[in-house]
Motif scaffolding. Structure first.
Motif, PDB file in Angstrom:
ATOM      1  N   LEU A 165       8.290  -6.591  -2.507  1.00  0.00           N
ATOM      2  CA  LEU A 165       9.624  -6.696  -1.911  1.00  0.00           C
ATOM      3  C   LEU A 165      10.133  -8.135  -2.010  1.00  0.00           C
ATOM      4  O   LEU A 165       9.387  -9.083  -1.756  1.00  0.00           O
ATOM      5  CB  LEU A 165       9.583  -6.265  -0.440  1.00  0.00           C
ATOM      6  CG  LEU A 165       9.170  -4.816  -0.172  1.00  0.00           C
ATOM      7  CD1 LEU A 165       8.992  -4.594   1.324  1.00  0.00           C
ATOM      8  CD2 LEU A 165      10.198  -3.851  -0.736  1.00  0.00           C
ATOM      9  N   TRP A 185       6.448  -1.707  -0.891  1.00  0.00           N
ATOM     10  CA  TRP A 185       6.788  -0.432  -0.277  1.00  0.00           C
ATOM     11  C   TRP A 185       6.050   0.721  -0.959  1.00  0.00           C
ATOM     12  O   TRP A 185       5.655   1.681  -0.314  1.00  0.00           O
ATOM     13  CB  TRP A 185       8.302  -0.201  -0.363  1.00  0.00           C
ATOM     14  CG  TRP A 185       8.774   1.037   0.339  1.00  0.00           C
ATOM     15  CD1 TRP A 185       9.121   2.244  -0.215  1.00  0.00           C
ATOM     16  CD2 TRP A 185       8.949   1.203   1.758  1.00  0.00           C
ATOM     17  NE1 TRP A 185       9.498   3.144   0.739  1.00  0.00           N
ATOM     18  CE2 TRP A 185       9.413   2.524   1.975  1.00  0.00           C
ATOM     19  CE3 TRP A 185       8.771   0.366   2.849  1.00  0.00           C
ATOM     20  CZ2 TRP A 185       9.687   3.021   3.233  1.00  0.00           C
ATOM     21  CZ3 TRP A 185       9.056   0.866   4.107  1.00  0.00           C
ATOM     22  CH2 TRP A 185       9.503   2.179   4.287  1.00  0.00           C
ATOM     23  N   ASP A 186       5.849   0.624  -2.280  1.00  0.00           N
ATOM     24  CA  ASP A 186       5.201   1.694  -3.037  1.00  0.00           C
ATOM     25  C   ASP A 186       3.872   1.283  -3.650  1.00  0.00           C
ATOM     26  O   ASP A 186       3.225   2.076  -4.328  1.00  0.00           O
ATOM     27  CB  ASP A 186       6.134   2.202  -4.147  1.00  0.00           C
ATOM     28  CG  ASP A 186       6.593   1.075  -5.073  1.00  0.00           C
ATOM     29  OD1 ASP A 186       6.080  -0.056  -4.945  1.00  0.00           O
ATOM     30  OD2 ASP A 186       7.468   1.326  -5.912  1.00  0.00           O
TER      31      ASP A 186
END
Length: 352
Positions: free
Chosen positions: A202, A196-197
């Motif tokens: 994940l 996600w970043d």
């Protein structure tokens, strides 16, 4: 004497968790990793799903068996550098416990299921990598401190490394009965999954817990049905008065089952007397629905891991096995191989 950075990490490790932004340990205690079916989903329960096991075994096994070595440019081509540290680690001996194939397979498995696979890079005095030690994903976490990336891992006493290199290079923080290590990212081979970043992968088991929970719940429900409410496949109806006692009925059933049960008796002709009738019970709607859900689960898991060309229903998409294999390599294997190549180039090669 610990540094200011280590002091901040110790404080973060020992802090309590609030409900606005809860830590993972609080979510586990509260049962927040339960799926919508009420079934608790974790790595081990997810691996019990045959389709998921097949997908991760296939991907990690294929990545593990492919050769990896350091190459240098020669003219317009390239040639392997046999004595390069990266080649020795990836082709001969990553550590004293694992083969290169087993090392890459295990790391890929961790990345597939947990989103992050990590291995500590043990370096010599010249800064060259001499050993790769896998860090367990359930005991290792990522931290951002002052804009720098760190990995914190906890090692129980029974798994404490035989050599003291790790303790000598990185200050160890005593925590309970184990040892907490804070390792900078430059000394950790970090295989990051979908992120996600862009920093931490994940956890696919937690992201897809509802989908996986449906499969686990259906299997448990079917098991309970067979265990507690078994249904016969054939019912014999006897007219009133044929069996005068329960003993006679039991003897008849024993002889009937002996004559018609088992593979050796398959296809034999049966004989019913005294006006008895046989009725075959069809599969129930609940069992039929369960079988259909199993097929959908197989396709869902194939889509999750990108193995739909070889595991899902791809008969109407690909014309033959050649196209299926090409799609599997392009859509599934190549992204992982690119992650391996870029991370090894960044961490295992000298700056020159």
């Amino acid at each position: 004497m610990i540094t200011e950075l280590e002091s901040r990490v110790v404080k973060a490790l020992n802090q309590t968790s609030g409900v606005a932004d809860p830590e993972q340990w609080l979510l586990d205690v509260l049962g927040a990793n339960k799926s919508s079916t009420g079934v608790r989903v974790n790595t081990w329960s997810a691996l019990s799903i045959p389709a998921l096991w097949n997908s991760v075994k296939r991907i990690s096994g294929h990545v593990g068996m492919l050769p990896m070595c350091v190459k240098k440019r020669v003219g317009e081509g390239s040639e392997p550098v046999e004595n390069a540290p990266g080649t020795r680690l990836m082709q001969r001996k990553p550590n004293h416990l694992q083969t290169p194939q087993n090392f890459r397979e295990t790391m890929t498995l961790h990345a597939l299921l947990h989103g992050n696979a990590r291995a500590w890079i043990n370096r010599n005095m010249l800064g060259q990598p001499v050993e790769l030690v896998i860090l367990r994903p359930e005991q290792t976490f990522g931290w951002m401190v002052d804009g720098e990336k760190y990995h914190s891992t906890w090692i129980p006493p029974e798994e404490y490394p035989a050599n003291a290199t790790l303790s000598a290079m990185y200050s160890s923080i005593l925590r309970g009965q184990g040892q907490q290590y804070l390792i900078p990212d430059k000394d950790v081979l970090h295989l990051c999954g979908l992120s996600w970043d862009g920093l931490w992968g994940l956890d696919i088991v937690q992201v897809m817990k509802d989908t996986l929970g449906l499969d686990i719940a259906g299997r448990e429900s079917s098991g309970n049905s067979f265990r507690n409410n078994g249904r016969p496949g054939l019912v014999l109806e006897a007219p009133r008065g044929v069996f005068r006692t329960a003993k006679e009925a039991d003897e008849f059933m024993d002889n009937f089952n002996k004559a018609h049960s088992g593979l050796d008796n398959a296809g034999r002709t049966g004989l019913l007397r005294e006006g008895m009738k046989a009725q075959v019970l069809p599969i129930s709607s609940a069992d039929a629905q369960f079988l259909e859900s199993r097929e959908f689960s197989r396709e869902d898991i194939a889509l999750i891991f990108g193995t739909e060309s070889v595991l899902g229903d791809a008969s109407s998409v690909y014309k033959g096995i050649t196209e299926q294999n090409a799609a599997y390599i392009q859509n599934c294997l190549n992204p992982w191989l690119e992650k391996w190549e870029q991370e090894c180039n960044r961490k295992l090669l000298s700056q020159g």
